[in-house]
Design a protein around this motif. Structure first.
Motif, mmCIF file in Angstrom:
data_model
loop_
_atom_site.group_PDB
_atom_site.id
_atom_site.type_symbol
_atom_site.label_atom_id
_atom_site.label_comp_id
_atom_site.label_asym_id
_atom_site.label_seq_id
_atom_site.Cartn_x
_atom_site.Cartn_y
_atom_site.Cartn_z
ATOM 1 N N ASP A 172 1.621 4.339 7.482
ATOM 2 C CA ASP A 172 0.898 5.622 8.205
ATOM 3 C C ASP A 172 0.487 5.036 9.511
ATOM 4 O O ASP A 172 0.782 5.700 10.438
ATOM 5 N N ALA A 217 -0.033 14.059 10.720
ATOM 6 C CA ALA A 217 0.731 14.572 9.551
ATOM 7 C C ALA A 217 2.014 13.583 9.070
ATOM 8 O O ALA A 217 2.062 13.656 7.904
ATOM 9 N N LEU A 218 2.591 13.340 10.040
ATOM 10 C CA LEU A 218 3.828 12.635 9.606
ATOM 11 C C LEU A 218 3.516 11.145 9.166
ATOM 12 O O LEU A 218 4.153 10.614 8.176
ATOM 13 N N CYS A 245 0.534 10.600 7.654
ATOM 14 C CA CYS A 245 -0.106 10.644 6.218
ATOM 15 C C CYS A 245 1.012 10.963 5.256
ATOM 16 O O CYS A 245 1.168 10.668 4.049
ATOM 17 N N SER A 246 2.097 11.592 5.680
ATOM 18 C CA SER A 246 3.338 12.089 4.758
ATOM 19 C C SER A 246 4.074 10.715 4.245
ATOM 20 O O SER A 246 4.399 10.352 3.089
ATOM 21 N N LEU A 247 4.439 9.754 5.472
ATOM 22 C CA LEU A 247 4.965 8.687 5.103
ATOM 23 C C LEU A 247 3.909 7.765 4.077
ATOM 24 O O LEU A 247 4.692 7.052 3.001
ATOM 25 N N ALA A 255 2.077 8.670 1.811
ATOM 26 C CA ALA A 255 1.898 9.361 0.676
ATOM 27 C C ALA A 255 3.183 8.689 -0.150
ATOM 28 O O ALA A 255 3.278 8.502 -1.391
ATOM 29 N N VAL A 256 4.476 9.043 0.477
ATOM 30 C CA VAL A 256 5.501 8.578 -0.202
ATOM 31 C C VAL A 256 5.538 7.253 -0.387
ATOM 32 O O VAL A 256 6.020 6.654 -1.380
ATOM 33 N N TYR A 293 3.137 6.438 -3.677
ATOM 34 C CA TYR A 293 3.557 7.017 -4.751
ATOM 35 C C TYR A 293 4.871 6.026 -5.328
ATOM 36 O O TYR A 293 4.881 5.596 -6.301
ATOM 37 N N LEU A 339 1.058 14.653 -6.041
ATOM 38 C CA LEU A 339 0.630 15.706 -5.080
ATOM 39 C C LEU A 339 -0.760 16.296 -5.086
ATOM 40 O O LEU A 339 -1.397 16.237 -4.041
ATOM 41 N N SER A 378 -3.355 13.501 -4.406
ATOM 42 C CA SER A 378 -3.302 13.232 -2.933
ATOM 43 C C SER A 378 -3.977 14.360 -2.004
ATOM 44 O O SER A 378 -4.752 13.980 -1.315
ATOM 45 N N ALA A 379 -3.578 15.548 -2.606
ATOM 46 C CA ALA A 379 -4.230 16.713 -1.614
ATOM 47 C C ALA A 379 -5.858 16.649 -2.042
ATOM 48 O O ALA A 379 -6.593 17.022 -0.950
#
Length: 146
Positions: free
Chosen positions: A28, A48-49, A51-53, A55-56, A59, A81, A84-85
């Motif tokens: 991240d 945002a990008l 955090c998305s990376l 999270a993946v 997971y 998700l 995570s949210a």
């Protein structure tokens, strides 16, 4: 609903989850830092990008290494998700509130301390327990006759 004992991970699982979380946080950070400082992208987009990376990465690390899950991927990822949210909300509120109350005492250090304390508390009391007892919990296969 999982029992309380299923919601508390053992020390081995907690350690592996922590390692996965550190790797995800580094991914991240590296992406967000590179986007902002290397490519001049807006901080909101980089965050945002990143955090998305993260999270993946988290997971997949937990699915494959920590829990060695063989459950159906889509329902498990949806559960991830949701956790995570909700974690995002807990972290955002926790950091904001702690910073608000600590800033008069600690100045600029308040944000950093709030970030670390909140992340640690949310990881242990929320993420670790829900990932263990809800997201990656072993589920009995469904009986097709019912």
């Amino acid at each position: 609903m999982p029992t309380t004992s299923k919601l508390k991970p053992d020390v081995r699982v907690l350690g592996i989850m922590l390692a996965a979380s550190v790797v995800a946080t580094l991914a991240d950070y590296v992406l967000a830092f590179s986007l902002v400082h290397g490519l001049g992208k807006p901080d909101w987009l980089a965050t945002a990008l990143g955090c998305s990376l993260g999270a993946v990465v988290n997971y997949l690390s937990n699915r494959r290494v920590t829990f060695r899950s063989t459950q159906a991927k889509t329902p498990e990822f949806i559960r991830y998700l949701l956790v995570s949210a909700s974690s995002l909300v807990h972290n955002t509120l926790g950091v904001s509130l702690l910073t608000y109350f600590l800033r008069p005492l600690l100045g600029k250090v308040a944000y950093d301390l709030s970030w670390v304390l909140t992340r640690a508390a949310v990881f242990y009391f929320w993420n670790a327990r829900l990932q263990t007892g809800y997201v990656f919990a072993r589920r009995a296969p469904r009986d097709p006759s019912s």
